[in-house]
Design a protein around this motif. Structure first.
Motif, mmCIF file in Angstrom:
data_model
loop_
_atom_site.group_PDB
_atom_site.id
_atom_site.type_symbol
_atom_site.label_atom_id
_atom_site.label_comp_id
_atom_site.label_asym_id
_atom_site.label_seq_id
_atom_site.Cartn_x
_atom_site.Cartn_y
_atom_site.Cartn_z
ATOM 1 N N LEU A 40 0.836 -1.219 0.000
ATOM 2 C CA LEU A 40 0.000 0.000 0.000
ATOM 3 C C LEU A 40 0.861 1.256 0.000
ATOM 4 N N LEU A 41 2.100 1.093 -0.423
ATOM 5 C CA LEU A 41 3.066 2.190 -0.434
ATOM 6 C C LEU A 41 4.088 1.931 -1.537
ATOM 7 N N ALA A 42 4.429 2.990 -2.268
ATOM 8 C CA ALA A 42 5.461 2.864 -3.296
ATOM 9 C C ALA A 42 6.126 4.229 -3.456
ATOM 10 N N TYR A 43 7.311 4.214 -4.084
ATOM 11 C CA TYR A 43 8.032 5.458 -4.345
ATOM 12 C C TYR A 43 8.185 5.636 -5.850
ATOM 13 N N VAL A 44 7.788 6.813 -6.315
ATOM 14 C CA VAL A 44 7.918 7.165 -7.727
ATOM 15 C C VAL A 44 8.675 8.477 -7.787
ATOM 16 N N GLU A 45 9.807 8.463 -8.473
ATOM 17 C CA GLU A 45 10.669 9.647 -8.527
ATOM 18 C C GLU A 45 10.958 10.167 -7.119
ATOM 19 N N ARG A 46 11.196 9.228 -6.204
ATOM 20 C CA ARG A 46 11.515 9.522 -4.810
ATOM 21 C C ARG A 46 10.371 10.197 -4.060
ATOM 22 N N ARG A 47 9.209 10.181 -4.659
ATOM 23 C CA ARG A 47 8.024 10.732 -3.991
ATOM 24 C C ARG A 47 7.180 9.578 -3.475
ATOM 25 N N GLU A 48 6.603 9.768 -2.308
ATOM 26 C CA GLU A 48 5.838 8.706 -1.663
ATOM 27 C C GLU A 48 4.402 8.688 -2.187
ATOM 28 N N VAL A 49 3.950 7.496 -2.543
ATOM 29 C CA VAL A 49 2.567 7.285 -2.966
ATOM 30 C C VAL A 49 1.946 6.284 -2.004
ATOM 31 N N VAL A 50 0.852 6.685 -1.338
ATOM 32 C CA VAL A 50 0.245 5.853 -0.306
ATOM 33 C C VAL A 50 -1.208 5.570 -0.647
ATOM 34 N N ALA A 51 -1.611 4.315 -0.458
ATOM 35 C CA ALA A 51 -3.020 3.936 -0.577
ATOM 36 C C ALA A 51 -3.557 3.695 0.824
ATOM 37 N N VAL A 52 -4.427 4.572 1.304
ATOM 38 C CA VAL A 52 -4.861 4.504 2.695
ATOM 39 C C VAL A 52 -5.932 3.445 2.936
ATOM 40 N N ASN A 53 -6.578 2.989 1.863
ATOM 41 C CA ASN A 53 -7.568 1.924 2.007
ATOM 42 C C ASN A 53 -7.717 1.197 0.674
#
Length: 412
Positions: free
Chosen positions: A221-234
């Protein structure tokens, strides 16, 4: 419709619901049974489709003086409903949420003497539960009851959390029996002269780098794209994030667009090239997809930024590639004159949006075989969405068939 003060037109898209309703209105007004009518519709449908339909037919000229149009979001501004003899709810599924504050505020104001007609080509696009609020709006709870929770308890069973509701054995047929006297049902296969739509899925290979981001996001539920954090909260957010990865870009927490790949954009370019001189409507779910498509496809027009009568612009050939969100352009517009092709850049979960969007070109007056192209990243959420669409489409088709058979039995 003239014989029913309360009616639900469950009629497949493209079979003439608007024209039929205008004809019925005109007869009522000629007989003095209706002096003023209110039509509630999605914004673009209220502003363009109904006025254009009135202008198209000579016999309806002048009828607009007796009709007030309003969109669902502005219902709180309608004022005294008692001044209307008829209220028409176009795209009735806009009222499928039993908790809608606007609809629930309007219902007590609808006097028993006011005729109510509801129009929709997709009466149960995603679930049988969606019928309740639509039917209650028309008949004040006479057929399915006034309480949504009681409707659920009577006809469905749920999981222990109360999230997923499944019809009890025999519930579907019993519910259809209860509403059959309210409904007018026409199926496209029985009445339409338009050829069956050809659907082609175009497989798109997700690049390895994107596949890595996709897998990480799905697992953690978490990944990094271009060193930016992408979170899926649900789970719901996760589904949208995975769809975005398949589409080629994703929003981070600050709503910045992070590019990932251009595989779908290239697949779209190849698809449009294959169409030659033919034009296409391109549907997608996210703003950044519309922006990237318009940047990659010369001449593409973002429907959300078009100022003017988009129906006329498309049908007259002034737009070659029309890029749109199905939520804003999936209802009401008659676009069959301008082309026959629909391309889904990213799939939608909603069977209502899917059917309604495709029906902009697959409707009466279309002289060619309608074509729908779906860009699908294999082995991803795209596959699951397409399967969900199929299952929901089968359930809705079964409902219309059952109601249609009821009608035929009654006629016999």
């Amino acid at each position: 419709m003239l014989s029913r003060e309360r009616a639900g037109q469950f009629v497949c898209p493209g079979l003439g619901k608007t024209a039929a309703t205008l004809a019925a209105m005109q007869d009522l007004m000629a007989d003095g049974a209706c002096r003023r009518a209110l039509v509630v519709a999605p914004l673009r449908v209220a502003r363009l489709t109904w006025p254009n339909e009135i202008r198209k037919w000579d016999q309806f000229r002048g009828l607009e003086r007796s009709i007030q149009f309003i969109n669902y979001e502005s219902l709180h501004k309608v004022g005294d409903v008692s001044r209307f003899d008829l209220v028409v709810f176009d795209e009735l599924t806009k009222a499928k949420n039993p908790s809608s504050k606007r609809i629930n505020a309007l219902r007590p104001l609808l006097l028993p003497s006011i005729r109510r007609w509801g129009l929709t080509g997709t009466p149960r696009p995603n679930s049988l539960l969606e019928l309740f609020a639509q039917v209650r709006l028309l008949d004040d709870g006479k057929r399915l009851g006034r309480s949504y929770s009681m409707f659920q308890q009577a006809w469905f069973t749920s999981d222990y959390m109360g999230y997923n509701w499944t019809p009890r054995e025999g519930a579907e047929e019993a519910i259809y029996e209860k509403i059959r006297d309210l409904t007018i049902t026409l199926r496209a296969e029985d009445y339409s002269d338009v050829a069956d739509t050809v659907v082609e899925d175009i497989e798109v290979a997700l690049p390895d780098s994107a596949r890595g981001i996709y897998g990480e996001l799905e697992r953690e539920l978490l990944a990094y794209v271009e060193r930016r954090e992408v979170v899926a909260v649900n789970a719901a957010v996760l589904v949208n994030k995975l769809l975005q990865v398949c589409g080629g870009a994703i929003y981070d927490a600050e709503r910045s667009v992070l590019p990932i790949h251009d595989a779908k954009t290239k697949a779209l370019q190849a698809c449009l090239k294959k169409l030659g001189k033919e034009r296409a409507i391109i549907f997608c779910n996210f703003i950044h997809e519309r922006e990237r498509i318009c940047a990659a496809v010369p001449g593409a027009v973002d429907a959300s930024k078009f100022d003017g009568d988009i129906e006329d612009a498309w049908n007259s050939g002034r737009i070659r590639w029309l890029v749109a969100d199905p939520r804003s352009m999936g209802h009401g517009l008659n676009l069959q004159v301008g082309g026959r092709n629909v391309v889904w850049f990213s799939p939608t979960h909603s069977r209502e949006l899917y059917d309604q969007a495709n029906a902009r070109v697959a409707r009466s007056g279309q002289l060619l075989v309608p074509q729908v192209f779906r860009l699908i990243c294999t082995g991803t959420i795209d596959d699951a969405v397409v399967e969900t669409l199929r299952e929901r489409g089968d359930a809705q088709s079964e409902m219309l068939s059952i109601l249609s058979n009821f009608k035929q039995l009654k006629t016999a």
